[in-house]
Write a protein that holds these residues in place. Sequence first.
Motif, PDB file in Angstrom:
ATOM      1  N   ILE A 193       0.832  -1.200   0.000  1.00  0.00           N
ATOM      2  CA  ILE A 193       0.000   0.000   0.000  1.00  0.00           C
ATOM      3  C   ILE A 193       0.865   1.248   0.000  1.00  0.00           C
ATOM      4  CG2 ILE A 193      -1.748   1.314   1.253  1.00  0.00           C
ATOM      5  CD1 ILE A 193      -2.714  -1.285  -0.167  1.00  0.00           C
ATOM      6  N   LYS A 194       1.948   1.230   0.783  1.00  0.00           N
ATOM      7  CA  LYS A 194       2.863   2.383   0.807  1.00  0.00           C
ATOM      8  C   LYS A 194       3.437   2.642  -0.585  1.00  0.00           C
ATOM      9  CE  LYS A 194       4.238   2.067   5.685  1.00  0.00           C
ATOM     10  NZ  LYS A 194       5.347   1.788   6.627  1.00  0.00           N
ATOM     11  N   ALA A 195       3.749   1.547  -1.297  1.00  0.00           N
ATOM     12  CA  ALA A 195       4.279   1.682  -2.661  1.00  0.00           C
ATOM     13  C   ALA A 195       3.220   2.278  -3.593  1.00  0.00           C
ATOM     14  CB  ALA A 195       4.751   0.326  -3.182  1.00  0.00           C
ATOM     15  N   HIS A 196       1.967   1.830  -3.437  1.00  0.00           N
ATOM     16  CA  HIS A 196       0.887   2.381  -4.253  1.00  0.00           C
ATOM     17  C   HIS A 196       0.695   3.872  -3.960  1.00  0.00           C
ATOM     18  CE1 HIS A 196      -0.365  -1.210  -6.215  1.00  0.00           C
ATOM     19  NE2 HIS A 196      -0.885  -1.797  -5.144  1.00  0.00           N
ATOM     20  N   VAL A 197       0.731   4.244  -2.684  1.00  0.00           N
ATOM     21  CA  VAL A 197       0.551   5.646  -2.316  1.00  0.00           C
ATOM     22  C   VAL A 197       1.665   6.505  -2.922  1.00  0.00           C
ATOM     23  CG1 VAL A 197       0.535   7.295  -0.404  1.00  0.00           C
ATOM     24  CG2 VAL A 197      -0.733   5.148  -0.206  1.00  0.00           C
ATOM     25  N   SER A 198       2.895   6.011  -2.868  1.00  0.00           N
ATOM     26  CA  SER A 198       4.021   6.753  -3.452  1.00  0.00           C
ATOM     27  C   SER A 198       3.817   6.949  -4.953  1.00  0.00           C
ATOM     28  CB  SER A 198       5.335   6.003  -3.197  1.00  0.00           C
ATOM     29  OG  SER A 198       5.627   5.952  -1.817  1.00  0.00           O
ATOM     30  N   ALA A 199       3.349   5.900  -5.632  1.00  0.00           N
ATOM     31  CA  ALA A 199       3.112   5.993  -7.074  1.00  0.00           C
ATOM     32  C   ALA A 199       1.990   6.984  -7.382  1.00  0.00           C
ATOM     33  CB  ALA A 199       2.771   4.618  -7.634  1.00  0.00           C
ATOM     34  N   ILE A 200       0.942   6.969  -6.540  1.00  0.00           N
ATOM     35  CA  ILE A 200      -0.178   7.905  -6.726  1.00  0.00           C
ATOM     36  C   ILE A 200       0.298   9.343  -6.591  1.00  0.00           C
ATOM     37  CG2 ILE A 200      -2.334   8.731  -5.689  1.00  0.00           C
ATOM     38  CD1 ILE A 200      -2.858   5.759  -4.889  1.00  0.00           C
ATOM     39  N   LEU A 201       1.098   9.617  -5.565  1.00  0.00           N
ATOM     40  CA  LEU A 201       1.601  10.974  -5.342  1.00  0.00           C
ATOM     41  C   LEU A 201       2.435  11.437  -6.535  1.00  0.00           C
ATOM     42  CD1 LEU A 201       2.681  10.883  -1.565  1.00  0.00           C
ATOM     43  CD2 LEU A 201       0.450  11.382  -2.567  1.00  0.00           C
ATOM     44  N   LEU A 202       3.234  10.519  -7.060  1.00  0.00           N
ATOM     45  CA  LEU A 202       4.075  10.856  -8.208  1.00  0.00           C
ATOM     46  C   LEU A 202       3.223  11.185  -9.433  1.00  0.00           C
ATOM     47  CD1 LEU A 202       7.001  11.032  -9.286  1.00  0.00           C
ATOM     48  CD2 LEU A 202       6.824   8.618  -9.903  1.00  0.00           C
ATOM     49  N   LYS A 203       2.221  10.344  -9.701  1.00  0.00           N
ATOM     50  CA  LYS A 203       1.380  10.559 -10.884  1.00  0.00           C
ATOM     51  C   LYS A 203       0.522  11.813 -10.773  1.00  0.00           C
ATOM     52  CE  LYS A 203       1.120   5.741 -12.454  1.00  0.00           C
ATOM     53  NZ  LYS A 203       0.245   4.573 -12.759  1.00  0.00           N
ATOM     54  N   LEU A 204       0.089  12.128  -9.551  1.00  0.00           N
ATOM     55  CA  LEU A 204      -0.755  13.313  -9.361  1.00  0.00           C
ATOM     56  C   LEU A 204       0.057  14.572  -9.094  1.00  0.00           C
ATOM     57  CD1 LEU A 204      -3.777  11.960  -7.262  1.00  0.00           C
ATOM     58  CD2 LEU A 204      -3.463  12.057  -9.742  1.00  0.00           C
ATOM     59  N   LYS A 205       1.382  14.406  -9.005  1.00  0.00           N
ATOM     60  CA  LYS A 205       2.304  15.536  -8.781  1.00  0.00           C
ATOM     61  C   LYS A 205       1.975  16.280  -7.492  1.00  0.00           C
ATOM     62  CE  LYS A 205       3.044  16.197 -13.751  1.00  0.00           C
ATOM     63  NZ  LYS A 205       2.961  17.135 -14.905  1.00  0.00           N
ATOM     64  N   VAL A 206       1.788  15.512  -6.419  1.00  0.00           N
ATOM     65  CA  VAL A 206       1.544  16.100  -5.098  1.00  0.00           C
ATOM     66  C   VAL A 206       2.520  15.482  -4.100  1.00  0.00           C
ATOM     67  CG1 VAL A 206      -0.885  16.603  -5.530  1.00  0.00           C
ATOM     68  CG2 VAL A 206      -0.238  14.377  -4.584  1.00  0.00           C
TER      69      VAL A 206
END
Length: 216
Positions: free
Chosen positions: A183-196
Amino acid sequence: MSELVIIIADDHPLFRGALKQAVSGLDGQQNIVEAGDFEAARSAATARNDADLMLLDLAMPGVSGFSGLMALRAEFSSLPIVIVSATDDATTVRRSIELGASGFISKSSGIDDIRDGIRAVLEGDVWIPAGHQGEKEQDPDVADLIGRLRTLTPQQSRVLGMLAEGLLNKQIAYELNVSEATIKAHVSAILLKLKVDSRTQAVIQLAKINTSAMVA
């Protein structure tokens, strides 16, 4: 004509009944699969990979706003999904289509109109309520955000939706039956894709497109 397999995903039994009535008026035989929450809808789509169409309520238990549509659209790319919602303002209709829906049907529509919309999508068309054709996203920031949201994987879309519901990483891991590290890996990827830079900012970004679609 071969049997139609249609998934009706709505948490209101009475409205599922109305949709079944509309579907039953189509030509040929129908096999209707009902789902009362998001997980049941996803399970139905997984079990019935021969489904011809899913009718999906925007607001159901287990999902927040457009995140369910995004997750299903990414995971079941060949399954046409029609949003069926009582929230039928221009913004909700437009963003449903931009996020991958094959049509939008208002819950205030009559049985004949619902049936016409279903028939049109089954024939390969995109069904939009009268008066909404040709509308484009006016806010360039939101248009850019929608483009970035569409790059999320199915699991990332689910995780983002759960973040929006206030769940912690540990809770999300339990719900999705994966490790907290995943889940932590998914959250990191989400932040990267959303640029936040934070999960809070990611939830705020999602809220920008969900504002008008949070009621059934």
